[in-house]
Design an enzyme around this catalytic site. Structure first.
Site, PDB file in Angstrom:
ATOM      1  N   HIS A   1       0.141 -24.065  32.847  1.00 43.29           N
ATOM      2  CA  HIS A   1       1.927 -24.313  32.994  1.00 43.29           C
ATOM      3  C   HIS A   1       2.568 -23.705  33.396  1.00 43.29           C
ATOM      4  CE1 HIS A   1       0.371 -20.484  30.627  1.00 43.29           C
ATOM      5  NE2 HIS A   1      -0.643 -21.371  30.127  1.00 43.29           N
TER       6      HIS A   1
ATOM      7  N   GLY B   1      -5.693 -14.660  34.602  1.00 45.26           N
ATOM      8  CA  GLY B   1      -4.360 -13.608  34.187  1.00 45.26           C
ATOM      9  C   GLY B   1      -4.284 -12.454  33.029  1.00 45.26           C
TER      10      GLY B   1
ATOM     11  N   HIS C   1      -0.083 -20.331  34.421  1.00 45.53           N
ATOM     12  CA  HIS C   1      -1.985 -20.403  35.300  1.00 45.53           C
ATOM     13  C   HIS C   1      -0.826 -21.675  36.887  1.00 45.53           C
ATOM     14  CE1 HIS C   1      -3.156 -23.155  31.614  1.00 45.53           C
ATOM     15  NE2 HIS C   1      -3.826 -22.482  32.085  1.00 45.53           N
TER      16      HIS C   1
HETATM   17  P1  AMP Z   1      -7.039 -20.680  30.492  1.00 41.89           P
HETATM   18  O1  AMP Z   1      -6.720 -22.069  31.292  1.00 41.89           O
HETATM   19  O2  AMP Z   1      -6.295 -20.930  29.223  1.00 41.89           O
HETATM   20  O3  AMP Z   1      -8.448 -20.809  30.720  1.00 41.89           O
HETATM   21  O4  AMP Z   1      -6.503 -19.841  31.139  1.00 41.89           O
HETATM   22  C1  AMP Z   1      -6.391 -19.813  32.503  1.00 41.89           C
HETATM   23  C2  AMP Z   1      -6.724 -18.729  33.540  1.00 41.89           C
HETATM   24  O5  AMP Z   1      -4.732 -18.525  32.964  1.00 41.89           O
HETATM   25  C3  AMP Z   1      -6.208 -17.275  33.095  1.00 41.89           C
HETATM   26  O6  AMP Z   1      -6.964 -16.389  33.715  1.00 41.89           O
HETATM   27  C4  AMP Z   1      -5.525 -16.034  31.509  1.00 41.89           C
HETATM   28  O7  AMP Z   1      -5.475 -15.761  31.887  1.00 41.89           O
HETATM   29  C5  AMP Z   1      -4.581 -17.492  33.410  1.00 41.89           C
HETATM   30  N1  AMP Z   1      -3.200 -17.451  32.200  1.00 41.89           N
HETATM   31  C6  AMP Z   1      -2.900 -18.330  30.389  1.00 41.89           C
HETATM   32  N2  AMP Z   1      -2.230 -17.703  30.195  1.00 41.89           N
HETATM   33  C7  AMP Z   1      -0.608 -17.069  31.269  1.00 41.89           C
HETATM   34  C8  AMP Z   1       0.256 -16.784  31.113  1.00 41.89           C
HETATM   35  N3  AMP Z   1       1.065 -17.353  30.483  1.00 41.89           N
HETATM   36  N4  AMP Z   1      -0.040 -15.920  32.204  1.00 41.89           N
HETATM   37  C9  AMP Z   1      -0.451 -16.021  33.440  1.00 41.89           C
HETATM   38  N5  AMP Z   1      -1.721 -16.581  33.105  1.00 41.89           N
HETATM   39  C10 AMP Z   1      -2.350 -16.967  32.690  1.00 41.89           C
END
Ligand code: AMP
Length: 287
Positions: free
Chosen positions: A38, A151, A41
Site C-alpha cells: 500500500h 516504517g 510501503h
Molecule cells: P509489512 O509488509 O507489514 O511487514 O511492512 C513492511 C514495511 O513497511 C515495514 O517496515 C513497515 O513498518 C512498513 N509499513 C507498513 N505500513 C506502513 C505505513 N502505514 N507507513 C509507513 N510504513 C509502513
C-alpha cells in the site's frame, strides 16, 4: 529509460546481481516487506530511491513471526498487483524467495533482541520480534545493502532492528520512514483489508484517541490518568485494547512523569478479529 524489474527467487541469484552492482560502485537500498503493498510501503520505496542507486524490495510472508493461532495462512498475498506497483516506481529488483529458500528443513538459528522486544507488542506476541529479527538478519546478510528502510508504523520493530544491526556489527544503515495514514487518520496496513465496513468506519478512532492524548500529555496532566481515560474511550467504542502506553521514543522505557524526554504514545487494539497498532509523537511544547 525504463529499467526492467528483476524478479529473483534464490539467494545465489540475489547475491550475483547485487554484487555486480556493488562492484560497479552502486549504493544499494533494501526495503523488506511482506507484500500486499500500500502507500505506506511505497513511501519507503520512494525514500529508498532517493537514498541510493539500486532499490531492492523483498516480499516474503515470514512464518517465523506468526504464532500458530495468527493469520499466516490468510495474510493477503497480491503478487501481481505488488509487482505492477514496484515496476511503476522503477524498483530494480524484487526478491521473492520461497519458504524453503529462507528456512531449509534443518534451520536452527534464532535472533533475539532482549529488552526492546519485551514490552508493548512483545507481551501479547512473544514470538514476534524474534521472528522479525531472524528474518531481517538473514535478508541483510543475503543482500548486504548499504541502507535498509523500515516504517515508523512499526516503531518498536524499527528500534529492535536498529539495535540488532548495531549489536551484531552489521555494516548497514537502518533508516525509519514516516507512518503513512489514510485520509481519515487510520494507519495504512495490509491487515486493514480484514476490517468489515462497520469496523473500518470505527477504526480511525484509534488514531484520533492517541493523537488527542498526545496533545493532552504535552499540556501536562497525569500520564496514568490520561492513558486510562483514553483506553476506556476505545473500549466503550468496541475496541479490545491490548496496550496504550507512553514510552521514551529512543529506548522505549516507560514514561510516567513529564521529564521533557522525547516521548511517543503507543497503542494496539483488536477491532473484531483485526489487530490494529498505531503510535504518535507527544509534541514538545518547549520548541
Ligand atoms: P509489512 O509488509 O507489514 O511487514 O511492512 C513492511 C514495511 O513497511 C515495514 O517496515 C513497515 O513498518 C512498513 N509499513 C507498513 N505500513 C506502513 C505505513 N502505514 N507507513 C509507513 N510504513 C509502513
Amino acid at each position: 529509460m525504463t529499467v526492467k524489474l528483476k524478479i529473483i527467487k534464490t539467494i545465489a541469484q540475489l547475491r550475483e546481481c547485487v554484487d555486480a552492482w556493488r562492484s560497479g560502485g552502486d549504493r544499494i537500498v533494501l526495503v523488506p516487506t511482506m507484500g500486499a503493498l500500500h502507500e505506506g510501503h511505497l513511501s519507503l520505496v520512494k525514500m529508498a530511491r532517493d537514498k541510493g542507486d539500486r532499490t531492492v524490495v523483498s516480499i516474503f510472508v515470514n512464518p517465523a513471526q506468526f504464532a500458530p493461532n495468527e493469520d499466516f495462512g490468510s495474510y493477503p498475498r497480491e503478487h501481481d498487483e505488488d509487482l505492477q506497483k514496484l515496476t511503476s516506481l522503477g524498483v530494480d529488483l524484487v526478491f521473492m524467495p520461497p519458504r524453503e529458500e529462507v528456512y531449509p528443513q534443518d534451520f536452527s538459528t534464532h535472533v533475539e533482541v532482549q529488552g526492546l522486544s519485551e514490552g508493548l507488542c512483545g507481551v501479547s506476541r512473544p514470538h514476534f520480534f524474534g521472528g522479525v529479527a531472524t528474518v531481517v538478519a538473514k535478508l541483510l546478510n543475503q543482500c548486504r545493502p548499504d541502507v535498509a528502510i523500515f516504517g515508523e508504523k512499526d516503531y518498536q520493530q524499527l528500534l529492535v532492528i536498529r539495535r540488532m544491526a548495531r549489536d551484531l556489527d552489521m555494516d548497514v544503515e537502518i533508516l525509519g520512514g514516516p507512518l503513512i495514514r489514510e485520509g481519515d487518520g487510520l494507519a495504512m496496513s495490509s491487515r486493514n483489508a480484514y476490517l468489515s465496513p462497520q469496523e473500518r468506519e470505527k477504526a480511525p478512532l484509534l488514531h484520533q484517541t492517541i493523537s488527542e492524548l498526545a496533545e493532552q500529555l504535552a499540556n501536562g496532566g497525569s500520564i496514568a490518568e490520561l492513558c486510562e481515560t483514553a483506553a476506556k474511550r476505545l473500549a466503550l467504542a468496541g475496541f479490545e485494547v491490548d496496550y496504550l502506553e507512553v514510552r521514551n521514543a529512543d529506548n522505549l522505557a516507560p514514561v510516567t512523569t513529564h521529564t521533557g524526554e522525547p516521548a511517543r504514545v503507543f497503542a494496539a487494539a483488536m477491532l473484531g478479529k483485526t489487530r490494529l497498532i498505531d503510535n504518535v509523537a507527544v509534541p514538545d511544547r518547549k520548541k
